[in-house]
Design a protein around this motif. Structure first.
Motif, mmCIF file in Angstrom:
data_model
loop_
_atom_site.group_PDB
_atom_site.id
_atom_site.type_symbol
_atom_site.label_atom_id
_atom_site.label_comp_id
_atom_site.label_asym_id
_atom_site.label_seq_id
_atom_site.Cartn_x
_atom_site.Cartn_y
_atom_site.Cartn_z
ATOM 1 N N LYS A 1 0.552 -1.213 -0.318
ATOM 2 C CA LYS A 1 0.171 0.162 0.208
ATOM 3 C C LYS A 1 1.130 1.178 -0.037
ATOM 4 O O LYS A 1 1.781 0.877 0.176
ATOM 5 C CB LYS A 1 -0.755 -0.153 1.237
ATOM 6 C CG LYS A 1 -0.122 0.512 2.741
ATOM 7 C CD LYS A 1 -1.595 0.138 3.529
ATOM 8 C CE LYS A 1 -0.877 0.246 5.382
ATOM 9 N NZ LYS A 1 -1.987 0.150 6.122
ATOM 10 N N THR A 2 0.745 2.089 -0.306
ATOM 11 C CA THR A 2 1.077 3.371 -0.329
ATOM 12 C C THR A 2 1.438 3.902 0.653
ATOM 13 O O THR A 2 0.729 4.142 1.716
ATOM 14 C CB THR A 2 -0.005 4.643 -1.117
ATOM 15 O OG1 THR A 2 -0.026 4.180 -2.418
ATOM 16 C CG2 THR A 2 0.624 6.337 -0.596
ATOM 17 N N ALA A 3 3.393 4.750 1.420
ATOM 18 C CA ALA A 3 3.308 4.730 2.249
ATOM 19 C C ALA A 3 4.700 5.731 2.802
ATOM 20 O O ALA A 3 4.568 6.170 1.208
ATOM 21 C CB ALA A 3 4.048 3.798 2.834
ATOM 22 N N SER A 4 4.641 6.608 3.657
ATOM 23 C CA SER A 4 5.555 7.532 3.040
ATOM 24 C C SER A 4 6.623 7.999 5.137
ATOM 25 O O SER A 4 5.329 7.106 6.118
ATOM 26 C CB SER A 4 4.230 8.986 3.070
ATOM 27 O OG SER A 4 4.166 9.437 4.183
ATOM 28 N N PHE A 5 7.504 7.740 4.972
ATOM 29 C CA PHE A 5 8.689 7.857 6.528
ATOM 30 C C PHE A 5 9.143 8.948 6.552
ATOM 31 O O PHE A 5 9.472 9.170 5.284
ATOM 32 C CB PHE A 5 8.741 6.514 6.245
ATOM 33 C CG PHE A 5 7.965 5.271 6.507
ATOM 34 C CD1 PHE A 5 7.543 4.747 7.142
ATOM 35 C CD2 PHE A 5 8.346 4.367 5.138
ATOM 36 C CE1 PHE A 5 7.200 3.509 6.874
ATOM 37 C CE2 PHE A 5 7.869 3.585 5.246
ATOM 38 C CZ PHE A 5 6.895 2.656 6.152
ATOM 39 N N GLN A 6 9.006 9.524 6.948
ATOM 40 C CA GLN A 6 10.266 10.489 7.187
ATOM 41 C C GLN A 6 11.615 10.520 8.121
ATOM 42 O O GLN A 6 11.376 10.103 9.674
ATOM 43 C CB GLN A 6 10.014 11.641 7.588
ATOM 44 C CG GLN A 6 10.941 13.416 7.392
ATOM 45 C CD GLN A 6 9.474 15.039 7.813
ATOM 46 O OE1 GLN A 6 8.235 14.626 6.855
ATOM 47 N NE2 GLN A 6 10.516 15.744 6.839
#
Length: 205
Positions: free
Chosen positions: A101-106
């Motif tokens: 699934k679409t994801a983002s991390f910083q």
């Protein structure tokens, strides 16, 4: 647990996850992760994934981490296009394609964004060697362009295509149009060929 013993064991991995640590030391105290991050001895990349601060001075590893902290994935879209010099601006986000699934991390290395595609579209990337025997998965230029036009359907006018400011010398001299068309057929998309034809006409390909 002695930090130096831990570092000697884990450092060459580039980054590691908690499962790898517990496979080595089943009784490892998870509080060590919190303590060592607070002391600056470790950097948290995302939940359960860590690296060492020395990797801040190794620029290739910013991309390497993208492959490792969310798998399967490969670097594509704006980051790959910038890597090849096809788009002029430096890219702030590290953009990848994944079948998850679409994801983002910083984290301290930047912002990592993952766009979701069907599993059968996970192709068209090379495995490029980097330092210390590691490698990273990077979309070929043709696949990076197709991923972009597929995942960002607003690129559907001549003005939008022009605003991409693609490097015309690269497109004319290095882009493999037969590979582009071959990859395009694998998308099985009705809308994408129209955007690819618009790209070709805008840049006289």
């Amino acid at each position: 647990m002695n930090y130096l013993e831990f570092k000697n064991r884990m450092f060459d991995l580039g980054c590691f996850n908690t499962h790898q640590v517990y496979a080595w030391k089943p009784d490892f105290d998870r509080n060590n992760f919190v303590r060592w991050v607070k002391k600056g001895l470790l950097i948290r990349l995302r939940q359960g994934y860590y690296t060492f601060p020395e990797y801040k001075s190794k620029p290739d590893f910013i991309l390497f981490f993208a492959n490792r902290i969310y798998r399967p994935s490969y670097i594509s879209l704006h980051t790959a296009l910038s890597f090849y010099g096809i788009i002029p601006e430096a890219v702030m986000q590290i953009t990848s394609v994944t079948s998850l699934k679409t994801a983002s991390f910083q984290n301290e290395f930047g912002e990592y964004e993952y766009k979701s595609v069907r599993e059968e579209l996970m192709f068209g990337y090379d495995i490029k060697p980097i330092a210390n025997g590691h490698s990273l998965q990077l979309a070929r230029p043709e696949k990076a362009l197709l991923d972009l036009l597929y995942l960002y359907p607003f690129y559907n006018t001549e003005k939008e295509m022009e605003d991409l400011r693609l490097d015309e010398d690269f497109l004319l001299d290095e882009l493999d149009l037969s590979r582009l068309d071959n990859y395009l057929s694998k998308f099985k998309s009705k809308a994408l060929p129209k955007r690819v034809n618009l790209l070709k006409s805008t840049y006289n390909l």
